[in-house]
Scaffold this active site. Structure first.
Site, PDB file in Angstrom:
ATOM      1  N   LYS A  27       0.827  -1.217   0.000  1.00 39.49           N
ATOM      2  CA  LYS A  27       0.000   0.000   0.000  1.00 39.49           C
ATOM      3  C   LYS A  27       0.860   1.266   0.000  1.00 39.49           C
ATOM      4  N   TRP A  69       4.393   1.566  -0.722  1.00 40.65           N
ATOM      5  CA  TRP A  69       5.343   1.690  -1.830  1.00 40.65           C
ATOM      6  C   TRP A  69       4.653   1.916  -3.172  1.00 40.65           C
ATOM      7  N   LEU A  96      17.212   2.951   9.094  1.00 40.92           N
ATOM      8  CA  LEU A  96      15.781   2.959   9.426  1.00 40.92           C
ATOM      9  C   LEU A  96      15.540   1.902  10.500  1.00 40.92           C
ATOM     10  N   CYS A  97      15.014   2.332  11.620  1.00 41.97           N
ATOM     11  CA  CYS A  97      14.820   1.401  12.735  1.00 41.97           C
ATOM     12  C   CYS A  97      13.628   1.839  13.569  1.00 41.97           C
ATOM     13  N   VAL A  98      12.737   0.900  13.848  1.00 45.79           N
ATOM     14  CA  VAL A  98      11.607   1.132  14.761  1.00 45.79           C
ATOM     15  C   VAL A  98      11.760   0.130  15.903  1.00 45.79           C
ATOM     16  N   SER A 100       4.965  -2.814  13.121  1.00 45.67           N
ATOM     17  CA  SER A 100       3.714  -3.114  12.395  1.00 45.67           C
ATOM     18  C   SER A 100       2.598  -2.124  12.686  1.00 45.67           C
ATOM     19  N   ARG A 159       2.694   0.895  11.089  1.00 44.34           N
ATOM     20  CA  ARG A 159       2.829   1.823   9.957  1.00 44.34           C
ATOM     21  C   ARG A 159       3.615   3.092  10.322  1.00 44.34           C
ATOM     22  N   LEU A 160       4.556   2.961  11.255  1.00 46.39           N
ATOM     23  CA  LEU A 160       5.433   4.081  11.590  1.00 46.39           C
ATOM     24  C   LEU A 160       6.512   4.257  10.505  1.00 46.39           C
ATOM     25  N   LEU A 202      26.725   1.392   3.554  1.00 50.02           N
ATOM     26  CA  LEU A 202      27.190   0.856   4.835  1.00 50.02           C
ATOM     27  C   LEU A 202      26.099   0.095   5.586  1.00 50.02           C
TER      28      LEU A 202
HETATM   29  S1  NHW Z   1      17.520  -1.672   5.471  1.00 48.48           S
HETATM   30  C1  NHW Z   1      17.351  -1.908   7.215  1.00 48.48           C
HETATM   31  C2  NHW Z   1      15.967  -1.572   7.708  1.00 48.48           C
HETATM   32  N1  NHW Z   1      15.884  -1.770   9.145  1.00 48.48           N
HETATM   33  C3  NHW Z   1      15.667  -2.951   9.727  1.00 48.48           C
HETATM   34  O1  NHW Z   1      15.471  -3.965   9.088  1.00 48.48           O
HETATM   35  C4  NHW Z   1      15.752  -2.945  11.255  1.00 48.48           C
HETATM   36  C5  NHW Z   1      14.772  -3.906  11.909  1.00 48.48           C
HETATM   37  N2  NHW Z   1      13.417  -3.620  11.456  1.00 48.48           N
HETATM   38  C6  NHW Z   1      12.727  -2.508  11.800  1.00 48.48           C
HETATM   39  O2  NHW Z   1      13.196  -1.634  12.525  1.00 48.48           O
HETATM   40  C7  NHW Z   1      18.616  -0.222   5.411  1.00 48.48           C
HETATM   41  C8  NHW Z   1      11.339  -2.372  11.214  1.00 48.48           C
HETATM   42  O3  NHW Z   1      10.885  -3.645  10.818  1.00 48.48           O
HETATM   43  C9  NHW Z   1      11.287  -1.391  10.007  1.00 48.48           C
HETATM   44  C10 NHW Z   1       9.879  -1.413   9.390  1.00 48.48           C
HETATM   45  C11 NHW Z   1      11.569   0.023  10.488  1.00 48.48           C
HETATM   46  C12 NHW Z   1      12.285  -1.779   8.908  1.00 48.48           C
HETATM   47  N3  NHW Z   1      12.869  -0.292   3.724  1.00 48.48           N
HETATM   48  O4  NHW Z   1       6.009   0.550  10.171  1.00 48.48           O
HETATM   49  P1  NHW Z   1       5.581  -0.647   9.412  1.00 48.48           P
HETATM   50  C13 NHW Z   1      17.796   1.031   5.486  1.00 48.48           C
HETATM   51  O5  NHW Z   1      17.706   1.633   6.544  1.00 48.48           O
HETATM   52  C14 NHW Z   1       7.840  -1.073   4.492  1.00 48.48           C
HETATM   53  C15 NHW Z   1      11.806   0.333   3.188  1.00 48.48           C
HETATM   54  O6  NHW Z   1       4.241  -1.199   9.779  1.00 48.48           O
HETATM   55  P2  NHW Z   1       7.728  -2.108  10.683  1.00 48.48           P
HETATM   56  C16 NHW Z   1      17.123   1.530   4.242  1.00 48.48           C
HETATM   57  C17 NHW Z   1       6.937  -2.260   4.235  1.00 48.48           C
HETATM   58  O7  NHW Z   1       7.195  -2.764   2.928  1.00 48.48           O
HETATM   59  N4  NHW Z   1      10.524   0.024   3.476  1.00 48.48           N
HETATM   60  O8  NHW Z   1       6.680  -1.805   9.495  1.00 48.48           O
HETATM   61  C18 NHW Z   1      15.795   2.210   4.515  1.00 48.48           C
HETATM   62  C19 NHW Z   1       5.575  -1.650   4.429  1.00 48.48           C
HETATM   63  O9  NHW Z   1       5.209  -0.888   3.286  1.00 48.48           O
HETATM   64  P3  NHW Z   1       4.178  -1.535   2.203  1.00 48.48           P
HETATM   65  C20 NHW Z   1      10.323  -0.957   4.374  1.00 48.48           C
HETATM   66  O10 NHW Z   1       8.195  -3.489  10.518  1.00 48.48           O
HETATM   67  C21 NHW Z   1      15.154   2.679   3.234  1.00 48.48           C
HETATM   68  C22 NHW Z   1       5.795  -0.668   5.554  1.00 48.48           C
HETATM   69  O11 NHW Z   1       7.238  -0.416   5.580  1.00 48.48           O
HETATM   70  C23 NHW Z   1      11.388  -1.642   4.979  1.00 48.48           C
HETATM   71  O12 NHW Z   1       7.163  -1.705  11.991  1.00 48.48           O
HETATM   72  C24 NHW Z   1      13.852   3.419   3.463  1.00 48.48           C
HETATM   73  C25 NHW Z   1       5.397  -1.251   6.892  1.00 48.48           C
HETATM   74  O13 NHW Z   1       5.623  -0.281   7.868  1.00 48.48           O
HETATM   75  C26 NHW Z   1      12.693  -1.270   4.615  1.00 48.48           C
HETATM   76  N5  NHW Z   1      13.782  -1.871   5.131  1.00 48.48           N
HETATM   77  O14 NHW Z   1       8.940  -1.107  10.360  1.00 48.48           O
HETATM   78  C27 NHW Z   1      13.270   3.925   2.178  1.00 48.48           C
HETATM   79  N6  NHW Z   1      10.878  -2.543   5.829  1.00 48.48           N
HETATM   80  O15 NHW Z   1       4.113  -0.560   1.053  1.00 48.48           O
HETATM   81  C28 NHW Z   1      13.954   5.211   1.711  1.00 48.48           C
HETATM   82  C29 NHW Z   1       9.555  -2.439   5.743  1.00 48.48           C
HETATM   83  O16 NHW Z   1       4.818  -2.834   1.797  1.00 48.48           O
HETATM   84  C30 NHW Z   1      13.277   5.780   0.469  1.00 48.48           C
HETATM   85  N7  NHW Z   1       9.192  -1.494   4.871  1.00 48.48           N
HETATM   86  O17 NHW Z   1       2.882  -1.728   2.884  1.00 48.48           O
HETATM   87  C31 NHW Z   1      13.944   7.103   0.026  1.00 48.48           C
HETATM   88  C32 NHW Z   1      13.588   8.270   0.927  1.00 48.48           C
HETATM   89  C33 NHW Z   1      14.344   9.566   0.577  1.00 48.48           C
HETATM   90  C34 NHW Z   1      13.859  10.151  -0.755  1.00 48.48           C
HETATM   91  C35 NHW Z   1      14.534  11.457  -1.047  1.00 48.48           C
HETATM   92  C36 NHW Z   1      14.055  12.158  -2.405  1.00 48.48           C
HETATM   93  C1  EN5 Z   2      21.946  -2.172   4.842  1.00 51.84           C
HETATM   94  N1  EN5 Z   2      23.157  -1.491   5.124  1.00 51.84           N
HETATM   95  O1  EN5 Z   2      21.144 -12.015   6.786  1.00 51.84           O
HETATM   96  C2  EN5 Z   2      21.878  -3.464   5.528  1.00 51.84           C
HETATM   97  N2  EN5 Z   2      23.342 -11.767   6.980  1.00 51.84           N
HETATM   98  O2  EN5 Z   2      24.589 -13.887   4.337  1.00 51.84           O
HETATM   99  C3  EN5 Z   2      20.464  -3.973   5.637  1.00 51.84           C
HETATM  100  N3  EN5 Z   2      24.504 -15.125   7.191  1.00 51.84           N
HETATM  101  O3  EN5 Z   2      25.439 -13.221   7.919  1.00 51.84           O
HETATM  102  C4  EN5 Z   2      20.225  -5.276   4.976  1.00 51.84           C
HETATM  103  N4  EN5 Z   2      20.803 -17.455   9.605  1.00 51.84           N
HETATM  104  O4  EN5 Z   2      25.271 -17.236   5.821  1.00 51.84           O
HETATM  105  C5  EN5 Z   2      20.944  -6.400   5.590  1.00 51.84           C
HETATM  106  N5  EN5 Z   2      26.749 -17.983   7.321  1.00 51.84           N
HETATM  107  C6  EN5 Z   2      20.595  -7.743   5.029  1.00 51.84           C
HETATM  108  C7  EN5 Z   2      21.430  -8.815   5.675  1.00 51.84           C
HETATM  109  C8  EN5 Z   2      20.987  -9.151   7.084  1.00 51.84           C
HETATM  110  C9  EN5 Z   2      21.934 -10.035   7.827  1.00 51.84           C
HETATM  111  C10 EN5 Z   2      22.101 -11.351   7.161  1.00 51.84           C
HETATM  112  C11 EN5 Z   2      23.656 -13.010   6.334  1.00 51.84           C
HETATM  113  C12 EN5 Z   2      24.285 -12.717   4.989  1.00 51.84           C
HETATM  114  C13 EN5 Z   2      24.611 -13.798   7.230  1.00 51.84           C
HETATM  115  C14 EN5 Z   2      25.453 -15.985   7.871  1.00 51.84           C
HETATM  116  C15 EN5 Z   2      24.936 -16.482   9.194  1.00 51.84           C
HETATM  117  C16 EN5 Z   2      23.654 -17.244   9.093  1.00 51.84           C
HETATM  118  C17 EN5 Z   2      23.124 -17.622  10.430  1.00 51.84           C
HETATM  119  C18 EN5 Z   2      21.767 -18.288  10.273  1.00 51.84           C
HETATM  120  C19 EN5 Z   2      25.798 -17.133   6.919  1.00 51.84           C
HETATM  121  C20 EN5 Z   2      27.300 -19.009   6.509  1.00 51.84           C
HETATM  122  C21 EN5 Z   2      28.798 -18.748   6.380  1.00 51.84           C
HETATM  123  C22 EN5 Z   2      29.559 -19.884   5.723  1.00 51.84           C
HETATM  124  C23 EN5 Z   2      31.054 -19.717   6.000  1.00 51.84           C
HETATM  125  C24 EN5 Z   2      31.839 -20.822   5.340  1.00 51.84           C
HETATM  126  C25 EN5 Z   2      31.552 -20.918   3.866  1.00 51.84           C
HETATM  127  C26 EN5 Z   2      30.061 -21.033   3.582  1.00 51.84           C
HETATM  128  C27 EN5 Z   2      29.291 -19.926   4.241  1.00 51.84           C
END
Ligand code: NHW
Ligand code: EN5
Length: 388
Positions: free
Chosen positions: A3, A5, A138-140, A146, A148-149, A388
């Site tokens: 919804k 994206w 991006l971190c919540v 869930s 929609r923050l 990064l």
């Molecule tokens: S990727 C790492 C993201 N962080 C994490 O995975 C940390 C653990 N997770 C969380 O903190 C690197 C939460 O699960 C997050 C979502 C906050 C991820 N990118 O609030 P709701 C980055 O930081 C969509 C983009 O209910 P939640 C890159 C999801 O598809 N969108 O979910 C960041 C859904 O939308 P939909 C993501 O689990 C790039 C909606 O969020 C996403 O409580 C950002 C649900 O929201 C993600 N990683 O919080 C975009 N994960 O359409 C930048 C989920 O599908 C865009 N969603 O309904 C560009 C902006 C600047 C433009 C400038 C012109």
């Molecule tokens: C944006 N900056 O899944 C970052 N890591 O393979 C956001 N796996 O470490 C997006 N599950 O395969 C991040 N070991 C997306 C990545 C999130 C973190 C992630 C994976 C990448 C990872 C490890 C551990 C798995 C543990 C169980 C993995 C296998 C290593 C093995 C070493 C010897 C040769 C074969 C492979």
């Protein structure tokens, strides 16, 4: 379905293969006076805060939010643990905007509960250099998921990027969203196989024992290439020339100048390591390699708290074969006590991964652009960008 994206100027699934849509911005910029002047609304109990990353206290709050709530692997065994020094380096590059370091606090307790950041970058797509925001961290908080923050956080960072007259962004995620410009595979090279096996990061292979595994991953004590040394400040012009020339071959890559190289590639303790090859005869700088430090917390292990991981960053081989250069990178990473060396299959990395005993991980990394359409998805080897 998506919804949120579906409402954004990003490549949509329905448009894949539609050749009447050409490359470039999806929407034109609006005039700055048309950009919303007030922040987006948050749920009533929360408020926006700008996080001053130069302040030790605020940097520590961000560090703790991410340490406890940021990205985990699919089995929740490891969680990224970006250090404070790393966060400051990642978020305060030349020309950064403090207003792009956005937090959310609970009004009552003032506790930091969500975060998102942008930093400015010049990214080249084919022949066009575009001023973009690189969005990251991006971190919540786990207790606020869930609700929609995230869409509100994304809209707010978008608004603040627009206020600086920038209209495009680049970001990566481990999840699939509409729609990746490319999908990369993580590869892992064991440096400390015993620990990796003990913590469940890797396994003893079929028909292998622990002692054979340790022997398999042994490395020499010091690098093999004559003239291999740390990068120093006076090397910045030479490294910039090498890197600019190398990156020019990729479809999407950063447009680095000397200031960028000084910030992103000069060695910083426990953050980024960079080495070059200086010809012992001519003192010419011919090759370069780098990696950044990103530990992960090991969740629920009795014996170990952290996994020390190095991530391949930018590498340029002109005279020294890339295989030999990266073998030297593995050697210095091992000497610095890293447990594992990680790399993506971007740029020319495929040419060394298998030979240097990297194995494919269980994670993928998807790359995205905001408000910029690419005709066809790229191969990972056409991508010259590491976020990064
Ligand atoms: S990727 C790492 C993201 N962080 C994490 O995975 C940390 C653990 N997770 C969380 O903190 C690197 C939460 O699960 C997050 C979502 C906050 C991820 N990118 O609030 P709701 C980055 O930081 C969509 C983009 O209910 P939640 C890159 C999801 O598809 N969108 O979910 C960041 C859904 O939308 P939909 C993501 O689990 C790039 C909606 O969020 C996403 O409580 C950002 C649900 O929201 C993600 N990683 O919080 C975009 N994960 O359409 C930048 C989920 O599908 C865009 N969603 O309904 C560009 C902006 C600047 C433009 C400038 C012109
Ligand atoms: C944006 N900056 O899944 C970052 N890591 O393979 C956001 N796996 O470490 C997006 N599950 O395969 C991040 N070991 C997306 C990545 C999130 C973190 C992630 C994976 C990448 C990872 C490890 C551990 C798995 C543990 C169980 C993995 C296998 C290593 C093995 C070493 C010897 C040769 C074969 C492979």
């Amino acid at each position: 379905t998506h919804k949120f994206w579906e409402s954004q100027p990003v490549g949509q699934y329905k448009d894949i293969g539609n050749s009447s849509l050409t490359e470039g911005p999806i929407e034109p910029p609006t005039s700055l006076s048309e950009v919303k002047q007030e922040p987006y609304n948050l749920p009533a109990l929360y408020e926006w805060t700008t996080c001053d990353m130069e302040s030790d206290e605020t940097c520590n709050e961000v560090y703790n939010l991410l340490k406890n709530n940021y990205v985990e692997d699919d089995e929740n065994m490891f969680r990224f643990n970006y250090s404070q020094e790393f966060l400051r380096w990642a978020l305060c590059p030349p020309g950064y905007y403090p207003s792009w370091h956005i937090g959310v606090r609970a009004k009552a307790s003032q506790k930091l509960v969500a975060f998102i950041t942008g930093v400015p970058a010049r990214i080249r797509v084919r022949d066009e250099v575009v001023k973009m925001a690189e969005i990251n961290f991006l971190c919540v908080h786990k207790k606020l998921r869930s609700k929609r923050l995230a869409p509100v956080m994304i809209k707010e960072v978008t608004r603040r990027v627009h206020l600086e007259n920038m209209w495009q962004a680049a970001y990566t995620a481990g999840v699939v969203l509409p729609t990746p410009i490319t999908t990369c595979q993580y590869w892992h090279r064991s440096l400390n196989p015993k620990k990796l096996i003990d913590v469940g990061f890797s396994r003893v292979g079929a028909r292998m024992t622990m002692s054979r595994t340790i022997k398999l991953y042994k490395l020499p004590d010091s690098p093999a290439t004559p003239g291999f040394r740390k990068v120093e400040l006076h090397d910045v012009p030479a490294v910039t020339r090498l890197l600019r020339n190398y990156l020019s071959q990729f479809v999407v890559a950063p447009d680095f100048d000397e200031n960028d190289v000084e910030h992103w590639l000069l060695p910083t303790d426990n953050v980024v390591d960079s080495y070059l090859v200086e010809s012992p005869e001519t003192h010419e700088i011919t090759d370069f390699c780098s990696f950044y430090t990103l530990p992960s917390s090991i969740l629920g292990n009795q014996n170990y708290l952290t996994l020390k991981a190095a991530y391949s960053y930018y590498n340029v081989s002109v005279k020294t074969p890339l295989l030999q250069l990266m073998n030297d990178a593995l050697i210095v990473a091992k000497q610095k006590d890293f447990d594992v060396f990680n790399a993506l299959d971007v740029m020319h990395n495929e040419s060394f991964l298998k030979e240097l005993k990297f194995g494919p991980g269980d994670g993928q990394l998807h790359y995205y652009l905001y408000n910029y359409r690419i005709q066809h998805a790229l191969r990972p080897s056409e991508l010259g960008l590491v976020l990064l």
